[in-house]
Write a protein that holds these residues in place. Sequence first.
Motif, PDB file in Angstrom:
ATOM      1  N   SER A 205       0.840  -1.203   0.000  1.00 50.56           N
ATOM      2  CA  SER A 205       0.000   0.000   0.000  1.00 50.56           C
ATOM      3  C   SER A 205       0.871   1.248   0.000  1.00 50.56           C
ATOM      4  O   SER A 205       1.875   1.317   0.718  1.00 50.56           O
ATOM      5  CB  SER A 205      -0.911   0.038   1.236  1.00 50.56           C
ATOM      6  OG  SER A 205      -1.957  -0.893   1.140  1.00 50.56           O
ATOM      7  N   THR A 206       0.436   2.245  -0.793  1.00 52.74           N
ATOM      8  CA  THR A 206       1.106   3.541  -0.733  1.00 52.74           C
ATOM      9  C   THR A 206       0.684   4.273   0.537  1.00 52.74           C
ATOM     10  O   THR A 206      -0.292   3.886   1.195  1.00 52.74           O
ATOM     11  CB  THR A 206       0.690   4.420  -1.935  1.00 52.74           C
ATOM     12  OG1 THR A 206      -0.744   4.583  -1.887  1.00 52.74           O
ATOM     13  CG2 THR A 206       1.086   3.786  -3.257  1.00 52.74           C
ATOM     14  N   GLU A 207       1.389   5.344   0.835  1.00 56.32           N
ATOM     15  CA  GLU A 207       1.009   6.146   2.003  1.00 56.32           C
ATOM     16  C   GLU A 207      -0.413   6.675   1.847  1.00 56.32           C
ATOM     17  O   GLU A 207      -1.183   6.729   2.809  1.00 56.32           O
ATOM     18  CB  GLU A 207       2.000   7.289   2.189  1.00 56.32           C
ATOM     19  CG  GLU A 207       3.414   6.768   2.448  1.00 56.32           C
ATOM     20  CD  GLU A 207       4.351   7.812   3.037  1.00 56.32           C
ATOM     21  OE1 GLU A 207       3.915   8.965   3.228  1.00 56.32           O
ATOM     22  OE2 GLU A 207       5.506   7.460   3.311  1.00 56.32           O
ATOM     23  N   ALA A 208      -0.773   7.037   0.612  1.00 54.64           N
ATOM     24  CA  ALA A 208      -2.128   7.563   0.373  1.00 54.64           C
ATOM     25  C   ALA A 208      -3.172   6.493   0.715  1.00 54.64           C
ATOM     26  O   ALA A 208      -4.217   6.789   1.305  1.00 54.64           O
ATOM     27  CB  ALA A 208      -2.263   7.997  -1.090  1.00 54.64           C
ATOM     28  N   GLN A 209      -2.902   5.255   0.346  1.00 52.13           N
ATOM     29  CA  GLN A 209      -3.871   4.190   0.633  1.00 52.13           C
ATOM     30  C   GLN A 209      -3.971   3.914   2.141  1.00 52.13           C
ATOM     31  O   GLN A 209      -5.066   3.723   2.679  1.00 52.13           O
ATOM     32  CB  GLN A 209      -3.481   2.905  -0.108  1.00 52.13           C
ATOM     33  CG  GLN A 209      -4.473   1.778   0.142  1.00 52.13           C
ATOM     34  CD  GLN A 209      -4.443   0.698  -0.912  1.00 52.13           C
ATOM     35  OE1 GLN A 209      -3.479  -0.057  -1.002  1.00 52.13           O
ATOM     36  NE2 GLN A 209      -5.495   0.625  -1.709  1.00 52.13           N
ATOM     37  N   LEU A 210      -2.827   3.891   2.821  1.00 51.48           N
ATOM     38  CA  LEU A 210      -2.858   3.659   4.270  1.00 51.48           C
ATOM     39  C   LEU A 210      -3.599   4.797   4.975  1.00 51.48           C
ATOM     40  O   LEU A 210      -4.362   4.567   5.923  1.00 51.48           O
ATOM     41  CB  LEU A 210      -1.427   3.525   4.812  1.00 51.48           C
ATOM     42  CG  LEU A 210      -0.671   2.270   4.348  1.00 51.48           C
ATOM     43  CD1 LEU A 210       0.788   2.317   4.815  1.00 51.48           C
ATOM     44  CD2 LEU A 210      -1.341   0.988   4.850  1.00 51.48           C
ATOM     45  N   ALA A 211      -3.404   6.014   4.484  1.00 48.57           N
ATOM     46  CA  ALA A 211      -4.084   7.160   5.099  1.00 48.57           C
ATOM     47  C   ALA A 211      -5.600   7.034   4.944  1.00 48.57           C
ATOM     48  O   ALA A 211      -6.360   7.269   5.887  1.00 48.57           O
ATOM     49  CB  ALA A 211      -3.589   8.460   4.466  1.00 48.57           C
ATOM     50  N   LEU A 212      -6.059   6.612   3.747  1.00 52.05           N
ATOM     51  CA  LEU A 212      -7.505   6.463   3.537  1.00 52.05           C
ATOM     52  C   LEU A 212      -8.062   5.281   4.340  1.00 52.05           C
ATOM     53  O   LEU A 212      -9.208   5.320   4.795  1.00 52.05           O
ATOM     54  CB  LEU A 212      -7.820   6.301   2.053  1.00 52.05           C
ATOM     55  CG  LEU A 212      -7.838   7.610   1.257  1.00 52.05           C
ATOM     56  CD1 LEU A 212      -8.036   7.349  -0.226  1.00 52.05           C
ATOM     57  CD2 LEU A 212      -8.938   8.550   1.772  1.00 52.05           C
ATOM     58  N   ALA A 213      -7.252   4.245   4.536  1.00 53.80           N
ATOM     59  CA  ALA A 213      -7.689   3.126   5.394  1.00 53.80           C
ATOM     60  C   ALA A 213      -7.916   3.641   6.815  1.00 53.80           C
ATOM     61  O   ALA A 213      -8.894   3.276   7.478  1.00 53.80           O
ATOM     62  CB  ALA A 213      -6.643   2.009   5.392  1.00 53.80           C
TER      63      ALA A 213
END
Length: 439
Positions: A205-213
């Motif tokens: 996961s990119t940082e953007a994906q982890l942030a949205l999670a």
Amino acid sequence: MLSALRGPFLSYTGNPFEVDDASCFHYESDGLILIDHGRILSAGAYDPAVLPAGVVPVHYPDHLIMPGFIDAHVHYPQMPMIGAHGRQLLEWLNHYVFETEQRYGDIDFARLVAKAFLRESLRAGVTTPITYCTVHPESVDAYFEEASKLGLRTGAGKVLMDRNAPAGLRDTAQTGYDQSKRLAARWHGQGRLFYAVTPRFAPTSTEAQLALAGTLRHEIDGLYLQTHLSENRAELAWVAELFPGCRDYLDVYDRFGLVGRRCLFGHAVHLSEREWARLAQAEATVVHCPTSNLFLGSGLFNLKRALVSANPVRTALGSDLGAGTSFSPLATLAEAYKIAQLRGDALSPHQAFYLATRGSAHAIDQAAHIGQIAPGQDADLVVLDPRATPLLAARQGFVDSLEALLFVLMTLGSDRVVRATYVAGHKRHDRDDAAGELT
Ligand SMILES: [Zn+2]
């Protein structure tokens, strides 16, 4: 709607990692469990006087009734590749897992596997699996559809992966978020189902994906989060390379709001003391997956640090199929015992069976509903046959205590030991039924 089971039963009332084994369980040598609308109404010694008129108990003499087992970390889509040979984690993911998981955009295929997976889980006495699906929303719908037909208390989630995976298994930060949110709205809280936001692990996961999670986790009340943490040394090095600003592996998840209650971290084999302390403080959960850790050569989980400590960490038990090698929590416990042995630690039979039932229920924040045979609990029950095979029958002839009986069960047991499995009071598996299944 009243029904009843009669037979010996065992249920944990306390935590044998914290108090004496002898003071932490409720055992009846001839017990009666009354069930009403899927829940346990009463549980105690058999007494014909308390049996309501017209209720004939299903009688399991010489068996052992326990709360249904919990498998807090499993990948149902990997069922077709259990027992694939010869790789460690990262190579194994690329070589086997990503190949298999690409098929789950086909909902008919997903349904077929989900149904077979749940049948095997029930055969092993597991009444609450918490599973990863694949990146495809269809894989989640298929799983929850099949689970809801059985009335299971179970959790699942769509895997989030937006990098370091084949094109056919990648979403984006935004589509992963949108799809997860739609699936959670559809399934979370339906019957006994619950949804888990599921980034596979930090490297995919990119940082953007982890942030949205992290955002999604707080948007719907009671959502779970599940991911992998510190399973394998090469993985640790890769995470350090991908997230150079983070103190350690857990810190990656922490930075995105992914560490807290109802956050389930599979494996947690190579943790620093800082990570253990942070998990304890956050009331987060680690899931011990012994057969998988041995199969992939990942390492030896420190159960003693997790549970026998000034600041214990909520710890559940998982199979981690398809890297795990058995659906049976009995087999999982046998390997947990051996891992403790290799570390020079002990695991008593009561600690082991507590871990597979009430301990895991507490760890996954479901102890109000499952994990015990007690009034108000869901009637999710497993009926064990201690003499299920000729070897077991011969061996149990030399057993002189409940502790010895339990230990032989976890050392020699398998799905053969599971005589029947009840889900919310309904028999969903019967070993001796000619059809082999009632589902
Ligand atoms: Zn896993």
